[in-house]
Design an enzyme around this catalytic site. Structure first.
Site: not given
Ligand code: NAD
Length: 468
Positions: A246, A280
């Protein structure tokens, strides 16, 4: 000060090293979370793997009852968790803030408990009987973001547990405290090893990356940014993990000429500014017909100016600070750029610390960074259009495809436009109103697979067909 712990095999586990979690309203330390390494991750995955045979062998009624017990625990501890959430995330306790998030988490948990995937008989004739069974996958790795930490964790964990999988959950380094505490609480009603949690700050050892390539994790459910989603997909390739991704959105709203500006202003505002736009499926660009453009802007600005922004612990606040410096800087950069291209109707100037007032900028078009990029913050660009075909084309001209909305007094006219929008969900006269009984997911770069309802549940299973 909150001192959080990991949960591995039903027990609280500390680590020698911890990291600070900041309160975005004050910049002070809200608490500390464990910095887990490969050893803790391996222990959590091993515990989940050991718990899987017994958990997956439970009958449907037992799995349902366990998910109902989880729901009751969430309700019982709602206020405690809401306060932790406000301290680390910044969102207000009130309004569409932490208490609302806890209510959503319990509602989703309860609804997911009530779902099931019974055996489907595909054929029962003289030629034979064909049954479709749904089997759990094994250990599910859940990786969550910082915008709705508790609710999104529940969106991942409940369907996994309900279908007989075991889980290792990893919250965002920005907001691990409420999630880690929640997992501790839920372990009071779950067998050891069924739900584990690990945390880290992504400095040095990146747990999410290690989970995505871990040989004993069968599936990753990931909510976060598109860039990290791509990393997850790459690291998961070697072990051919199942994935639900997502990812980000850049949702468009289209206001048709027959909409009533006074009636839609409140829905438009919250569709865009819920959780300070850090959502999101928030509306991130608004296309308004020329004939009512100025009236819509006026109504929206009047509504925005009346919104109290402040520390989330203050019961009067309707919006809190932006969650972290990185996000704040992104919003500030996009708004400063937009101010030079269009007209700032309200907000525009950053406040103290991480506070940023609700900002509305008119006079922009596709091609301007505030329109094209996912701002994920309290700034909404309004784009004037004169021909609905032009608005649909502009809305669809995006690599993202999460949600969209159409605003009109004529539901049939709005539905005709909705069907032409390239996104997973389209709302009419509202935006982002997800429900546990409707599948939710993005198309194009916004994701892979769906969450919620029976379609979402199926993503935690593999199909097995038995021919007799
Ligand atoms: P992010 O991608 O920076 O981090 C998300 C998670 O991934 C964190 O727990 C982080 O520690 C982890 N992570 C970091 N590096 C990683 C790697 N290499 N492999 C696997 N995991 C790793 O996102 P964020 O800044 O926490 O959230 C904001 C983003 O999330 C926005 O783009 C938003 O649109 C999206 N979002 C989408 C939805 C949806 O349902 N589509 C819902 C909420 C947020």
């Amino acid at each position: 000060m909150i001192d959080a712990c990991l949960t591995i095999d039903g027990r609280p586990v500390g680590t020698d090293e911890t990291f600070a979690v900041l309160n975005p309203a004050t910049g002070a330390e809200a608490g500390r979370a464990p910095r887990a390494g490969q050893a803790e991750l391996d222990a959590a995955v091993a515990a989940a793997k050991r718990a899987f045979p017994a958990w997956s062998a439970q009958d449907d009624a037992t799995l349902r009852a366990a998910c109902e017990a989880v729901t009751a625990k969430l309700q019982e501890h709602a206020e405690e968790l809401a306060r932790v959430l406000t301290l680390e995330q910044g969102k207000p306790l009130n309004g569409l803030g932490s208490r609302w998030e806890m209510g959503g988490a319990a509602a989703w948990a309860g609804y997911t408990a009530s779902l099931s995937l019974p055996v489907q008989v595909l054929q029962d004739t003289n030629e034979g009987r064909v049954e479709l069974h749904r089997k759990p996958l094994g250990v599910v790795g859940s990786i969550t973001p910082w915008n709705f930490p508790v609710m999104i964790a529940i969106w991942h964990v409940l369907p996994a547990l309900r279908t007989g999988n075991t889980v290792v959950l990893k919250p965002s380094p920005y907001t691990p405290l409420a999630t880690l505490r929640m997992v501790e609480i839920l372990n009071e009603v779950l067998p050891a090893g069924v739900l584990n949690a690990v945390s880290g700050d992504d400095a040095g050892f990146n747990i999410g990356a290690a989970m995505s390539s871990h040989p004993d994790i069968a599936k990753i459910v990931f909510t976060g940014s598109i860039g990290t989603g791509r990393h997850v997909m790459r690291s998961a390739a070697e072990t051919l993990k199942r994935l639900t991704l997502e990812l980000g959105g850049n949702d468009a709203g289209i206001v048709l000429p027959d909409a009533d500006p006074a009636k839609i202003a409140e829905g438009l505002f919250w569709g865009a500014f819920i959780n300070n736009g850090q959502t999101c499926a928030a509306m991130k660009r608004l296309y308004v017909h020329d004939s009512i453009h100025d009236a819509v802007c006026e109504a929206l600005v009047a509504y925005a100016r009346a919104i109290p922004v402040g520390d989330g612990l203050d019961e009067a606040s309707a919006l809190g600070p932006v969650q972290n410096r990185m996000q704040f800087d992104k919003v500030a950069r996009l708004v400063a750029d937009a101010a030079g291209r269009g007209k700032v109707l309200c907000g525009g100037a950053p406040g103290d610390g991480l506070f940023f007032p609700p900002t509305i900028v008119a006079g922009l078009t596709n091609g301007d960074p505030l329109v094209d990029e996912e701002q994920f913050g309290p700034a909404l660009p309004v784009i004037r259009y004169s021909d609905v075909e032009e608005a649909i084309a502009a809305a669809n001209d995006s690599p993202n495809g999460l949600g969209g909305s159409v605003w009109s007094s004529d539901i049939d006219a709005a539905k005709a436009v909705a069907k032409r929008m390239e996104c997973g969900s389209v709302w009419i006269n509202k935006h982002g109103a997800i429900q546990p009984n409707a599948p939710f997911g993005g198309i194009k770069s916004s994701g892979l697979g769906v969450e919620f309802a029976e379609d979402g549940l199926k993503e935690y299973t593999s199909a097995q067909v038995i021919f007799s």
